[in-house]
Every structure is written in structure tokens, then in C-alpha cells.
Design an enzyme around this catalytic site. Structure first.
Site, short mmCIF file in Angstrom:
data_model
loop_
_atom_site.label_atom_id
_atom_site.label_comp_id
_atom_site.label_asym_id
_atom_site.label_seq_id
_atom_site.Cartn_x
_atom_site.Cartn_y
_atom_site.Cartn_z
N LYS A 38 0.84 -1.19 0.00
CA LYS A 38 0.00 0.00 0.00
C LYS A 38 0.89 1.25 0.00
CE LYS A 38 -0.45 0.13 5.07
NZ LYS A 38 -1.38 0.06 6.21
N TYR A 263 16.17 30.90 3.93
CA TYR A 263 14.73 31.08 3.80
C TYR A 263 14.27 32.17 4.77
CZ TYR A 263 10.26 29.22 2.14
OH TYR A 263 9.06 29.04 1.51
N MET A 311 11.36 25.12 -1.04
CA MET A 311 10.48 24.15 -1.69
C MET A 311 11.27 23.20 -2.59
SD MET A 311 7.11 24.76 -4.09
CE MET A 311 6.07 25.32 -2.74
#
Length: 374
Positions: A38, A263, A311
């Protein structure tokens, strides 16, 4: 080793086979193995993993949804596929047509399932899912006997299995585990007293496979253990990690004292530092967003992650490395390089999710290419 891609995971099928051998040694030669693939085989690639393990002693496959079962079927995987999660009424027809094995726990679903089977003139195997503690999915212990008796009245449904999820096995409360197993065993005795014999009884996922032989029954469902991941605290089994996550240095730069960097911008006040930019961020691996005091491996040495991951890239402090890295050098985010190793569990601890959920570190974005090696 050079690769054309900048970001990739390596899936070691030899280690996967080794882990299956460890599991087989634990459960003996007669019990069946239902390999859990799964969540895209826990990020390892469901189709490739399924095809590999079916040649290594796995008898059936298990997935979470009808869509996951369909992906395997469309890829030509030939094996019984058990659907561990709930299915909708709209999914009954494709389940019957493909011959998947659904789990059942409600009368209404069984009624609709049997009706479709009759329409298609097709007998379908099912597994009854039993709830042995609150908050789990399945038919309750007190209602299970009547439920099974009602299913047996449908000529188009064949009860191949009965199972539960032994959630208590992930903890260390032996008394709670013993109570859950006692409840389940009492149900099995009650079924036999009423002349009901079900071929496949299964309750053991990875932690119970490794430390609870009394929970092995007729079949086991390895997930994390198959992929070489720990499923409980202080696990000491001789399992081998199947996945490594790697990238390459895209750029190096020197940040002078007083410059803004990182960042949200930070001021460099500690003198010049040398940084490497790697093209991996939280869009590739969501755990990067929460990683604290993280490290990567470069030239067989540990190098700290600095600041927060972007990101699509992350900054690495390479100032103190004995051998200065170059653009294109391999970077290991988790895995082994030389004598140094960063485990999935190490990252799980640093993002505060611990052992039980460490497999989520392997749920990489589909953009991360997989390389299968053996």
C-alpha cells in the site's frame, strides 16, 4: 557513481529479498506471507516491488484501496490482491470484474457485492475485517459471528480470510497486547464451535511478526519490516534498509560576514561560510520542511543542513569538510556513503515522529526517480 538525474532514490531489491528471508525464518515454512504494498509500497514503487517479492516467497499482496489494486492489475501483476481499506458501492463492479479480494465488515456492502457477483456469475473471495479495540475499522467482536453466518448464506461470496489490525503490538504494553489476542482467540473459538472454519486467519503486521509468534496464525502481513524499517522502539532485527535517497550538488558559494542568506533571510555574523546547494526541498520530500539539526553525507563525511529547506532546494554547510565538494558530487540524504550512515529512523527522530511512523520518510514525491538495483 554518476547519474543523469539530480534527485533519485535507490531501491535495493537484494536487501528486500534478505528481509523476506528474515521474516520467513521467523514464521516458519507453512504460513503464508501477504506482502503489503500500500501507499506505493511505502514509497518504494508498488509495481516493481510487487513483481520482485512475488518471486521471493510472497503468496498474496495487500493494498489500501481499489485504485491501488487497479494499478497493480493494469501493470500485469498476477497474484491475489487483498484490499485492506474500505471500498465504495461504485467500486464494487471493478472489484468483481478484476477478481480482487475486498475486506468486508458491513451487511450493506456484502449485499451489494453479492448482487454484483450474481449478475456477473462470478464467485468472489472476501476477508472479514474484525475490530478488536475501539477506533479501529471492522465488524465488532460481538457481532462478528452473526455477520459471518450471514455472509455464508451468499453463494457468490467465499470467506477466504478473517483478520484484524493488532494496533497494540506497536507499543510495549504486553498486557494490552495479551488482552487483544485473547479477544481475537475467543472469537476464533466461537466460530469453530459453530462449525465455521476460515482458511486464512491473520493479525500480525511487522511488530507482531518479529516479536509475537502467538500472533502469526495462518498468514502474516509484513510492511515496514519488509522494507528494512523499524516498527517499534529498540528494534534489533537483522533487517537491511531497502531505500536510499540521494542527490547531487548543484552549486557551491561563499557567504561573507554580514550577508543575508537562507529562507526568510538571516544575517551571517560568524565570518565567511561555504555552502553547497542541493536540489532537494520539501516539494520532493515533505519531511525536509520539519527537519531540525539535519545532516547529509558528502564525500563520506557528515555536513549540516543550515536554515530551513526551500520548496525545491536546501543549503548545506561544507565549510568544515576535509575534502571540498564539487558541483556534481553525490549527496546522501538518507542511506550509506563510505563508513557513514544516516537511517530513516534518524530523520524520524529529528522531525519528532519517532519509530512508529518512520516509514513516512520514504513517501517521496513522484518526481523523484527510482533506480532499482540488485
Amino acid at each position: 557513481m554518476r547519474h543523469n538525474q539530480l534527485v533519485w532514490s535507490e531501491i535495493n531489491l537484494t536487501n528486500l529479498n534478505h528481509n523476506l528471508q528474515v521474516i520467513r525464518q521467523r514464521i516458519g515454512p507453512k504460513r503464508k506471507i501477504i506482502g503489503v504494498v500500500k501507499a506505493d509500497a511505502y514509497g518504494h514503487g508498488a509495481v516493481a516491488v510487487a513483481k520482485s517479492i512475488l518471486g521471493q516467497g510472497v503468496d498474496q499482496l495487500a493494498v489500501a484501496s481499489v485504485a491501488e489494486a487497479q494499478e497493480l492489475g493494469q501493470a500485469g501483476v498476477k497474484a491475489p490482491i487483498l484490499i485492506l481499506g474500505a471500498a465504495s458501492r461504485e467500486e464494487i463492479l471493478p472489484v468483481v470484474e478484476a477478481g480482487f479480494t475486498p475486506m468486508v465488515y458491513t451487511d450493506s456492502f456484502c449485499r451489494d457485492l453479492a448482487s454484483t457477483c450474481q449478475e456477473k456469475q462470478k464467485v468472489l473471495k472476501v476477508h472479514v475485517r474484525v475490530e478488536i479495540n475501539s477506533g479501529n475499522l471492522g465488524v465488532s467482536l460481538k457481532n462478528c459471528l452473526g455477520f459471518v453466518q450471514r455472509i455464508k448464506q451468499y453463494p457468490w461470496l467465499e470467506i477466504e480470510g478473517l483478520f484484524t489490525h493488532l494496533a497494540s503490538s506497536y507499543g510495549h504494553d504486553r498486557e494490552a497486547i495479551a488482552k487483544d489476542l485473547a479477544r481475537f482467540d475467543a472469537l476464533l473459538r466461537r466460530l469453530k464451535e459453530h462449525g465455521i472454519n476460515i482458511p486464512l486467519i491473520h493479525a500480525a503486521s511487522s511488530p507482531a511478526i518479529l516479536r509475537l509468534p502467538e500472533a502469526h496464525y495462518d498468514a502474516v502481513r509484513p510492511g515496514t519490516s519488509m522494507y528494512g524499517l523499524p516498527s517499534f522502539l529498540n528494534q534489533l532485527e537483522p533487517l537491511k534498509p531497502v531505500m536510499q535517497f540521494k542527490t547531487r550538488i548543484a552549486e557551491t558559494k561563499i557567504i561573507s560576514s554580514g550577508e543575508l542568506w537562507g529562507y526568510g533571510y538571516q544575517v551571517n555574523t560568524n565570518g565567511p561560510i561555504q555552502l553547497a546547494v542541493i536540489p532537494v526541498g520539501y516539494s520532493n520530500a515533505f519531511f525536509m520542511l520539519f527537519l531540525k539539526r539535519g545532516e547529509v553525507l558528502i564525500n563520506s563525511s557528515r555536513a549540516p543542513i543550515v536554515g530551513k529547506a526551500f520548496m525545491s532546494h536546501t543549503l548545506i554547510d561544507i565549510t568544515q569538510l576535509p575534502q571540498k565538494p564539487l558541483v556534481g558530487d553525490e549527496v546522501v540524504i538518507f542511506g550509506r556513503q563510505g563508513q557513514e550512515t544516516i537511517l530513516v529512523h534518524d530523520i524520524a527522530e529529528k522531525i519528532d515522529i519517532g519509530t512508529t511512523h518512520c516509514e513516512s520518510i520514504c513517501f517521496l514525491n513522484k518526481s523523484v526517480e527510482r533506480k532499482y538495483i540488485s
